[in-house]
Write an enzyme that holds these catalytic residues in place. Structure first.
Site, short mmCIF file in Angstrom:
data_model
loop_
_atom_site.label_atom_id
_atom_site.label_comp_id
_atom_site.label_asym_id
_atom_site.label_seq_id
_atom_site.Cartn_x
_atom_site.Cartn_y
_atom_site.Cartn_z
N GLU A 295 0.57 -0.95 0.08
CA GLU A 295 0.15 -0.47 -0.44
C GLU A 295 0.67 1.14 0.36
O GLU A 295 0.88 2.52 0.37
CB GLU A 295 -0.74 0.01 1.31
CG GLU A 295 -1.57 -1.03 0.84
CD GLU A 295 -2.75 -1.32 2.38
OE1 GLU A 295 -2.77 -0.15 3.27
OE2 GLU A 295 -4.40 -1.57 1.79
N ASP A 368 -8.78 -9.40 3.34
CA ASP A 368 -8.51 -7.74 4.08
C ASP A 368 -9.65 -8.17 5.30
O ASP A 368 -9.98 -6.62 5.30
CB ASP A 368 -7.87 -6.77 3.64
CG ASP A 368 -7.62 -5.18 4.64
OD1 ASP A 368 -7.37 -6.32 5.53
OD2 ASP A 368 -8.01 -4.54 4.32
N GLU A 396 -12.97 -3.32 11.43
CA GLU A 396 -12.71 -1.71 9.98
C GLU A 396 -14.39 -3.00 9.81
O GLU A 396 -15.00 -1.16 9.53
CB GLU A 396 -11.82 -2.20 9.68
CG GLU A 396 -11.35 -1.33 8.61
CD GLU A 396 -9.94 -1.17 7.53
OE1 GLU A 396 -9.28 -2.10 8.75
OE2 GLU A 396 -9.80 -1.09 7.25
#
Ligand code: GCV
Length: 704
Positions: A295, A368, A396
């Site tokens: 990332e 993820d 998340e």
């Protein structure tokens, strides 16, 4: 007189406030719960032992007095380590040797008309864990007359990863700002540091990575290391080591070197010196966590080197001090055909090339932290390299601090998965805990959900996930039900009926979130920015394709799902037989992963006879119903819960219900545009309009 009255008033208010059930004590509510009758007439132990001090502290809160140091009564509690005079007459030394530094025994002995309960361990860490175990038995009313407990942790390193930034914000944190007050240290030391350490130690956590994996190089500057030293000092008696996330380009950014190439001698020296500096300050420093070439972060590949080159250079610097490297395998690039395959493709060719103090840290699933993913094929793929699971405690993608989702079932699903990589029984748990490959160094990480909110985690039930992570890291054979039961008794109420109902509600909550967000293996349907609500339609020019939901759901007029079978990206090949073959065919692929591995026609017949479209509608609707069921359960439990926490949870459940409906309507209305089929009559009709849902823009800035 007025002054006198106001003092009384303030006094009364302060007592009431100090008794307020705000969740700040977590599961360590020694003073709040009705303690079981006192079992012991006295204690025989070295009063200077930290474990004994911890016992006495809790004892005082429970019984308003300490346990007297007195061995003459007939119900003594004995606490001692190998070789101590307290243990002399019990002949336990051999047994303790097998339990390592952290294991312990709690055993009852009846001799000379005396009933003695002995907490014994090889060293101080084991004694501390033994004491917390005993306290838990007292707190949960589960202390039998005769005890024969033998405990040893499943993993050597049981660690929290904080994604806390140095400016006090937390990446994907939903419980307020960071508890680390970098600016205040060393002048002011928050009492929360000790409370944090106690809570962690009480569930067996023995490590903490203090800063975000998206690491600022500044954490390695001297002024920050001095502050890290303060935290390390507070954590030390609790047997918790500190670790840091590092930025791979630190040698250039803060060291002034022209490069951060891991094979460059000046870079190697810079890291060596930095590590020495750290160990001068913190002799028991744990090591580094590294997110590299992921990332947009720097890493060894920027210099034409491999992940192994980068990890090994750092591992060599840490090795003389006993430190470790946790090197993350969370790597993916938009140029590849399937994100789910990339970590495997990157790391399997490096298998066997890592130093023995490197552990590759792998998220439970290949994408993820979605509500459900199959386990990452790296768990079976890496055979010569140490590998550790990374779970996400912070929610998340699972409703953040608004949704009640108990995560133990999700983590157990991963740990209990059989990879078959060394034949039947090669579970993720056995690969990572070191038993399959006979390795001493083993580890497990959880991305923390802790912030400065009074109740630490934003949602009272999110505390259960912190608790469950610690308990599973200590013993991955515990069931989700056992852990929920313990936590409920300590946190809320010991009533059997209450525990049964609340535990059922918690257990069901994971499948509920899968249903109302992403059933049947759907994944990555969340909104681009905040990751909170649904946005399966999300698209805009120049967006990274692998950050868009349509890359994952691939819905069109023919069907829906990502073809990872041998006819598609062949991700199935990364799994060992017989999983590979099982996942490859729609008929044998477990339906919970159907759309993860296959692109399936809308009229495909599911095992229950419904078409895929009808099943999808049914499951989204079931998710909403599950949340409503939780609300009803919680309302029925009102009498067992204090007003403050009852109302707080009730309010969050109401949000969760609305969000579940939002997810259901958004996904079904959007996918209906492709399926062109009606929503079956037995499903609650959507209450929203797709166009309105597409306009929702949340201001979640404070959340990220
Ligand atoms: C810390 C996801 C999250 C990022 C996180 C990253 C990671 O992409 O959205 O916030 O960064 O995972 O695990 O490194």
């Amino acid at each position: 007189m007025t002054r006198y009255i106001s003092i009384i008033f303030l006094f009364t208010v302060s007592i009431l406030l100090s008794q307020a059930e705000d969740g700040s004590k977590l599961w360590l509510r020694f003073g709040q719960t009705k303690a079981s009758p006192i079992h012991f007439t006295g204690i025989n132990a070295d009063k200077n032992l930290f474990a004994v001090k911890e016992l006495q502290k809790a004892w005082k809160e429970m019984y308003r007095k300490q346990l007297s140091f007195n061995n003459s009564g007939n119900q003594t509690l004995v606490i001692g380590a190998t070789g101590s005079k307290e243990l002399q007459s019990f002949g336990l030394n051999k047994n303790l040797e097998q339990l390592g530094e952290e294991g312990y025994l709690i055993k009852s002995f009846d001799t000379h008309g005396k009933h003695q309960t002995v907490i014994a361990a090889k060293g101080k860490a084991g004694l501390l864990y033994g004491v917390y175990h005993l306290l838990r038995l007292i707190q949960t009313n589960d202390l039998p007359e005769n005890l024969n407990i033998v405990e040893k942790p499943s993993y050597a390193v049981r660690i929290l990863n904080h994604w806390d930034n140095l400016d006090g914000s937390i990446e994907r944190g939903y419980a307020g700002h960071s508890i680390w007050k970098w600016e205040e240290m060393p002048t002011k030391i928050s009492p929360r540091y000790t409370e944090y350490a106690r809570a962690n130690a009480s569930i067996g956590i023995n490590g903490s990575v203090l800063n975000n994996v998206n690491a600022s190089p500044n954490i390695l500057r001297k002024n920050y290391l001095e502050k890290v030293k303060i935290l390390a000092g507070i954590f030390r008696p609790f047997h918790i080591k500190v670790y840091l996330s590092i930025n791979f380009s630190a040698p250039s950014v803060i060291g002034g070197l022209p490069t951060a190439d891991p094979l460059n001698p000046a870079v190697i020296k810079w890291w060596g010196d930095k590590v020495n500096e750290i160990y001068q300050l913190i002799p028991d420093f744990g090591g580094f966590l590294v997110k590299a070439n992921s990332e947009g972060l720097p890493g060894p590949q920027d210099f034409g080197r491999t992940h192994a080159d980068g990890a090994n250079m750092l591992a060599d610097a840490l090795k003389p001090h006993g430190g470790i490297i946790m090197w993350r395998a969370f790597v993916y690039s938009p140029d590849n055909d399937d994100r789910a395959k990339q970590a495997y493709n990157e790391f399997v060719p490096l298998d066997g090339k890592f130093r023995d103090n490197v552990i590759v840290q792998v998220k439970n699933g290949p994408i993820d932290f979605q509500p459900r993913e199959p386990f990452s094929p790296l768990f079976g793929g890496l055979k010569l390299t140490k590998i550790m699971p990374e779970f996400q405690i912070t929610q998340e993608y699972l409703g953040q601090s608004n949704h009640m989702v108990y995560l133990a079932p999700l983590w157990k699903e991963c740990l209990d998965s059989d990879t078959y990589c060394q034949g039947k029984g090669s579970t993720v748990a056995r690969i990572t805990d070191g038993t399959l490959y006979k390795r001493e160094l083993s580890a497990i990480a959880g991305v923390a959900n802790i912030g400065e909110d009074t109740n630490w985690c934003g949602h009272h039930f999110a505390q259960a996930n912190w608790y469950a992570f610690g308990r599973l890291a200590w013993n991955h054979n515990l069931t989700s039900e056992q852990i929920a039961g313990e936590w409920l008794k300590m946190t809320f109420n010991k009533d059997t009926g209450f525990v049964r109902s609340a535990s059922n509600m918690m257990i069901a909550s994971r499948e509920a979130v899968v249903n109302y967000m992403m059933p049947l293996g759907l994944h990555h349907l969340f909104a681009w920015e905040h990751h909170y609500g649904p946005e399966p339609w999300c698209d805009f020019p120049n967006a990274r394709p692998d950050w868009l939901p349509k890359y994952y759901h691939q819905a069109n007029e023919d069907g829906i799902g990502f073809d990872r079978s041998s006819h598609g990206t062949n991700n199935v090949e990364q799994y060992c037989s017989p999983l590979r073959e099982m996942f490859d065919k729609t008929e044998t692929c477990p339906e919970k992963y159907l759309l993860w591995f296959h692109h399936v026609p809308w009229n495909y017949k599911m095992k229950d006879g419904k078409t895929l479209w009808d099943e999808l509608c049914y499951l989204y609707d079931a998710g909403v119903k599950d949340v409503r069921r939780s609300e009803a359960t919680w309302n029925n439990l009102q009498a067992y819960v204090d007003k403050e926490r009852f109302e707080a949870v009730k309010a969050k459940l109401a949000i969760q219900e609305q969000d579940a409906i939002w997810w259901k309507d958004a996904c079904l209305l959007y996918f209906q545009g492709f399926s062109q089929q009606p929503i079956p009559p037995y499903i609650e009709a959507p209450v929203h309009k797709l166009d309105d849902l597409k306009k929702i823009k949340l201001n979640m800035a404070s959340h990220n």
